[in-house]
Design a protein around this motif. Structure first.
Motif, PDB file in Angstrom:
ATOM      1  N   ALA A 232       1.851  -3.483  -3.537  1.00 33.39           N
ATOM      2  CA  ALA A 232       2.926  -2.874  -3.693  1.00 33.39           C
ATOM      3  C   ALA A 232       3.505  -1.529  -2.600  1.00 33.39           C
ATOM      4  CB  ALA A 232       3.111  -2.812  -5.217  1.00 33.39           C
ATOM      5  N   ALA A 233       2.687  -0.503  -3.131  1.00 40.18           N
ATOM      6  CA  ALA A 233       3.023   1.129  -2.827  1.00 40.18           C
ATOM      7  C   ALA A 233       3.846   0.968  -1.199  1.00 40.18           C
ATOM      8  CB  ALA A 233       2.014   2.044  -2.802  1.00 40.18           C
ATOM      9  N   LYS A 234       2.865  -0.460  -0.085  1.00 44.72           N
ATOM     10  CA  LYS A 234       2.482  -0.652   0.626  1.00 44.72           C
ATOM     11  C   LYS A 234       3.959  -1.039   1.206  1.00 44.72           C
ATOM     12  CE  LYS A 234      -2.024  -0.107   2.566  1.00 44.72           C
ATOM     13  NZ  LYS A 234      -3.038  -0.789   3.119  1.00 44.72           N
ATOM     14  N   GLU A 235       4.463  -2.050   0.672  1.00 40.95           N
ATOM     15  CA  GLU A 235       5.753  -2.669   0.464  1.00 40.95           C
ATOM     16  C   GLU A 235       6.997  -1.709  -0.106  1.00 40.95           C
ATOM     17  OE1 GLU A 235       7.558  -6.796  -1.553  1.00 40.95           O
ATOM     18  OE2 GLU A 235       5.840  -6.314  -1.358  1.00 40.95           O
ATOM     19  N   ALA A 236       6.878  -1.204  -0.440  1.00 38.41           N
ATOM     20  CA  ALA A 236       7.492  -0.671  -0.657  1.00 38.41           C
ATOM     21  C   ALA A 236       8.040   0.618  -0.125  1.00 38.41           C
ATOM     22  CB  ALA A 236       7.638   0.559  -2.416  1.00 38.41           C
ATOM     23  N   GLU A 237       6.983   1.443   0.859  1.00 38.92           N
ATOM     24  CA  GLU A 237       7.075   1.667   2.064  1.00 38.92           C
ATOM     25  C   GLU A 237       7.595   1.269   2.904  1.00 38.92           C
ATOM     26  OE1 GLU A 237       3.014   3.959   2.198  1.00 38.92           O
ATOM     27  OE2 GLU A 237       2.778   5.005   0.717  1.00 38.92           O
ATOM     28  N   SER A 238       7.075   0.457   2.958  1.00 46.40           N
ATOM     29  CA  SER A 238       7.904  -1.099   4.378  1.00 46.40           C
ATOM     30  C   SER A 238       9.566  -0.441   4.005  1.00 46.40           C
ATOM     31  CB  SER A 238       7.016  -2.150   5.110  1.00 46.40           C
ATOM     32  OG  SER A 238       7.432  -2.599   3.278  1.00 46.40           O
ATOM     33  N   ALA A 239       9.621  -1.473   2.670  1.00 53.98           N
ATOM     34  CA  ALA A 239      11.099  -1.849   2.373  1.00 53.98           C
ATOM     35  C   ALA A 239      11.954  -0.033   2.447  1.00 53.98           C
ATOM     36  CB  ALA A 239      11.172  -1.945   1.402  1.00 53.98           C
ATOM     37  N   ILE A 240      11.656   1.032   2.448  1.00 54.65           N
ATOM     38  CA  ILE A 240      12.627   2.232   2.192  1.00 54.65           C
ATOM     39  C   ILE A 240      12.184   2.756   3.824  1.00 54.65           C
ATOM     40  CG2 ILE A 240      11.953   5.021   1.841  1.00 54.65           C
ATOM     41  CD1 ILE A 240      10.552   4.546  -0.566  1.00 54.65           C
TER      42      ILE A 240
ATOM     43  N   GLU B 133      -1.784  -1.231  -5.015  1.00 48.66           N
ATOM     44  CA  GLU B 133      -1.766  -0.583  -3.430  1.00 48.66           C
ATOM     45  C   GLU B 133      -1.249  -0.932  -2.496  1.00 48.66           C
ATOM     46  OE1 GLU B 133      -5.281   0.118  -1.959  1.00 48.66           O
ATOM     47  OE2 GLU B 133      -6.501   2.181  -2.881  1.00 48.66           O
TER      48      GLU B 133
ATOM     49  N   LYS C  98      12.488   0.570   6.217  1.00 54.54           N
ATOM     50  CA  LYS C  98      13.726  -0.505   6.582  1.00 54.54           C
ATOM     51  C   LYS C  98      15.169   0.414   6.242  1.00 54.54           C
ATOM     52  CE  LYS C  98      10.858  -4.339   7.223  1.00 54.54           C
ATOM     53  NZ  LYS C  98      10.863  -5.536   6.794  1.00 54.54           N
TER      54      LYS C  98
END
Length: 114
Positions: A33-41, A31, A43
């Motif tokens: 990692a998913a949140k981090e990926a969403e924030s990177a996307i 979860e 940005k």
């Protein structure tokens, strides 16, 4: 055999305790990692949007400038663009052919004839 001959074993209920599944830490990590990926996307999308806006604004301003040019000025601008393109093509050719590679072998005339 009768039902009376078989011993009946019943487990005594022990104290109830909360048992967490072994996958809970892995789930939490997934979860996060998913949140981090969403924030990177998010940005990346904002950067792409700003770059797209910059390109569109630059193109619009260039088109406005070209629309304001007269016929001879447009010809001069086109000649300048072609000249710059030719110069860059020449630089690329020199960069590809300026190494220590041996020159190509000459082609024999009448190949296959004696």
């Amino acid at each position: 055999r009768g039902a009376a001959e078989e011993p009946q074993f019943q487990a005594k209920p022990g104290p109830k305790r909360a048992v967490e599944p072994a996958a809970a830490p892995a789930t939490a990590a997934a979860e996060a990692a998913a949140k981090e990926a969403e924030s990177a996307i998010a940005k990346l999308k904002s950067k792409i949007g700003s770059a797209k806006d910059a390109v569109i604004d630059g193109t619009k301003s260039a088109l406005d400038k070209v629309k304001g040019l007269s016929g001879p000025q447009k010809k001069k601008a086109a000649a300048a663009v072609v000249g710059v393109w030719g110069g860059l093509a020449a630089v690329g050719w020199v960069a590809n052919n300026a190494g220590n590679a041996p020159p190509p072998k000459p082609v024999k005339k009448g190949f296959g004839k004696k």
